[in-house]
Write an enzyme that holds these catalytic residues in place. Structure first.
Site, PDB file in Angstrom:
ATOM      1  N   LYS A 189       6.670   8.972   6.214  1.00  0.00           N
ATOM      2  CA  LYS A 189       5.225   8.747   6.099  1.00  0.00           C
ATOM      3  C   LYS A 189       4.464   9.614   7.121  1.00  0.00           C
ATOM      4  O   LYS A 189       5.076  10.349   7.893  1.00  0.00           O
ATOM      5  CB  LYS A 189       4.922   7.261   6.272  1.00  0.00           C
ATOM      6  CG  LYS A 189       5.486   6.405   5.100  1.00  0.00           C
ATOM      7  CD  LYS A 189       4.609   6.454   3.871  1.00  0.00           C
ATOM      8  CE  LYS A 189       5.191   5.965   2.557  1.00  0.00           C
ATOM      9  NZ  LYS A 189       5.874   4.713   2.483  1.00  0.00           N
TER      10      LYS A 189
HETATM   11  C1  LIG Z   1       6.208   3.457   1.693  1.00  0.00           C
HETATM   12  C2  LIG Z   1       5.341   2.565   0.894  1.00  0.00           C
HETATM   13  C3  LIG Z   1       5.298   1.168   1.075  1.00  0.00           C
HETATM   14  C4  LIG Z   1       6.269   0.400   1.914  1.00  0.00           C
HETATM   15  O1  LIG Z   1       6.500   0.865   3.157  1.00  0.00           O
HETATM   16  P1  LIG Z   1       7.960   0.699   3.829  1.00  0.00           P
HETATM   17  O2  LIG Z   1       7.695   0.991   5.253  1.00  0.00           O
HETATM   18  O3  LIG Z   1       8.839   1.713   3.156  1.00  0.00           O
HETATM   19  O4  LIG Z   1       8.419  -0.700   3.594  1.00  0.00           O
HETATM   20  C5  LIG Z   1       4.361   0.444   0.374  1.00  0.00           C
HETATM   21  N1  LIG Z   1       3.529   1.028  -0.490  1.00  0.00           N
HETATM   22  C6  LIG Z   1       3.553   2.349  -0.733  1.00  0.00           C
HETATM   23  C7  LIG Z   1       2.576   2.929  -1.701  1.00  0.00           C
HETATM   24  C8  LIG Z   1       4.475   3.163  -0.062  1.00  0.00           C
HETATM   25  O5  LIG Z   1       4.518   4.469  -0.314  1.00  0.00           O
END
Ligand SMILES: *Cc1c(COP(=O)(O)O)cnc(C)c1O
Length: 389
Positions: free
Chosen positions: A191
């Site tokens: 991310k």
């Molecule tokens: C990555 C993501 C999540 C969840 O995040 P994690 O840290 O992987 O649990 C939720 N919503 C979207 C749209 C994502 O891309």
């Protein structure tokens, strides 16, 4: 025939960008601090996130994933069986967070220009059980967030923003998470910033923030204050369901370094790469980009729309060239657990067949983006020739 691309020439879709500074921070926690659970490092990360967002530190609650952030938020604002309006075109984490809280995800259409929630469609799906709306800031774009909040206000709904893609993004000049009801961030490996795994809830609601602070640690009341002071609670009380969702000092140490790298390094790089993609791909036939304002948005992914049924062919072609691509996302209403297509969302299903995500991460180079765009241009030119022949 082109030979198989060598491993060095492979271009990855996304990756963690971490280095010596993150390694040193982890080593400091392991070797000097020696306390790996939730403690001073997490407290510092929360304070630094709050300073970045311009909110009071007690409004930021770090947890061990973005999914955990969403789950805690949904559980706190809904009763079992109540409904949450959410776009079907999102990662399954959004849906699992809702159903995990024993609420019902109600899949909605997206707008074709931005891949953000279609509020007219959401409006048609309101029922007396609707309790919240979860807009997903697709690729970092919050869409028309004022309209989401107006819609929520006029129907008495809570807003839980799935801001997993949108760390460091702005809406009308204001950072996502610095205003509004509840925003949930993800700090997973790829991310906009990472803590290895991790996430955070940011909320303007002080009572909700207090509840979530306890809920992330098995519902043990006021345990956070104790742990930040290097202590634990023994004579405690519990009044709500809780989870083991707290963040570890080890991971917070990574996140703290990433946060310092974000403004000068990661954000401008992601934006510059997205601008380059836009310049290079704007004029090509049968491929299109989605609307976004790169003065406000730090894109997490680079989605492309491929028309005329050519998405899979382009995807295979790029794979042959050593260019990894993705499809964000398989719509949740098509998944067996969420009805297996009993509800039809024609536009979402159409978009699903056309979407292709191109590589985007801060270590991608301009020449790699140019190579990707050259290959896409060659593919579109060949198909045009065939069509003309
Ligand atoms: C990555 C993501 C999540 C969840 O995040 P994690 O840290 O992987 O649990 C939720 N919503 C979207 C749209 C994502 O891309």
């Amino acid at each position: 025939m082109s030979s198989q691309p060598s491993k060095e020439n492979k271009i990855r879709l996304g990756k963690s960008v971490v280095g010596a500074a993150e390694a040193q921070a982890v080593a400091r926690v392991l070797l000097e601090d020696g306390y790996l659970g939730m403690g001073a490092e997490v407290q510092a990360f929360e304070a630094e996130l709050a300073a970045f967002l311009g909110v009071p530190p007690e409004r930021v609650i770090c947890v061990n994933s973005g999914t955990a952030a969403l789950h805690l938020a949904v559980e706190a604002v809904t009763q079992p069986g109540e409904e949450v309006l959410v776009q079907s075109l999102t990662y399954v984490a959004s849906f699992q967070a809702i159903s995990g809280a024993r609420a019902m995800p109600v899949p909605c259409e997206v707008l074709p220009e931005t891949l953000t929630l279609d509020l007219e469609d959401a409006h048609r799906r309101l029922t007396p059980r609707t309790r919240a709306v979860m807009p997903v800031h697709f690729a970092g774009n919050p869409g028309d967030l004022d309209a989401v909040y107006d819609f929520a206000r006029s129907h008495g709904l809570r807003v839980i923003e799935d801001a997993a893609h949108a760390f460091g993004c702005r809406y009308q000049g204001r950072l996502i998470g610095s205003f509004g009801d509840v925003a949930c961030f993800s700090f997973d490996g790829i991310k906009n910033i990472t803590s290895g795994e991790g996430g955070a809830v940011v909320t303007a609601d002080a009572a909700l923030a207090r509840r979530l602070r306890d809920a992330r640690l098995l519902g043990v009341e006021r345990d956070t204050q104790k742990r930040y002071a290097g202590q634990r609670s023994w004579e405690f009380e519990v009044t709500h369901q809780g989870y083991r969702y707290h963040l570890s000092n080890v991971l917070a140490a990574i996140g703290r370094v990433q946060l310092t790298r974000f403004p000068k390094e990661f954000a401008p790089r992601r934006v510059a790469l997205a601008r380059l993609y836009r310049r290079r791909l704007a004029e090509l036939p049968f491929v299109g980009l989605f609307d976004t304002d790169l003065d406000q948005v730090v894109p997490h992914i680079q989605p492309l729309r491929v028309l005329e049924g050519r998405r899979d062919a382009l995807r295979d072609f790029l794979a042959q060239e050593g260019i990894e691509t993705g499809v964000h996302y398989r719509p949740n209403h098509l998944l067996k657990f969420y009805g297996g297509g009993q509800v039809r969302l024609p536009l979402t299903e159409q978009l699903y067949s056309e979407l292709l995500s191109l590589p985007l991460h801060p270590e991608l180079t301009d020449s790699e983006v140019n190579r990707i765009c050259d290959r896409i241009a060659a593919f579109t030119a060949d198909r045009q020739k065939e069509a003309g022949a």
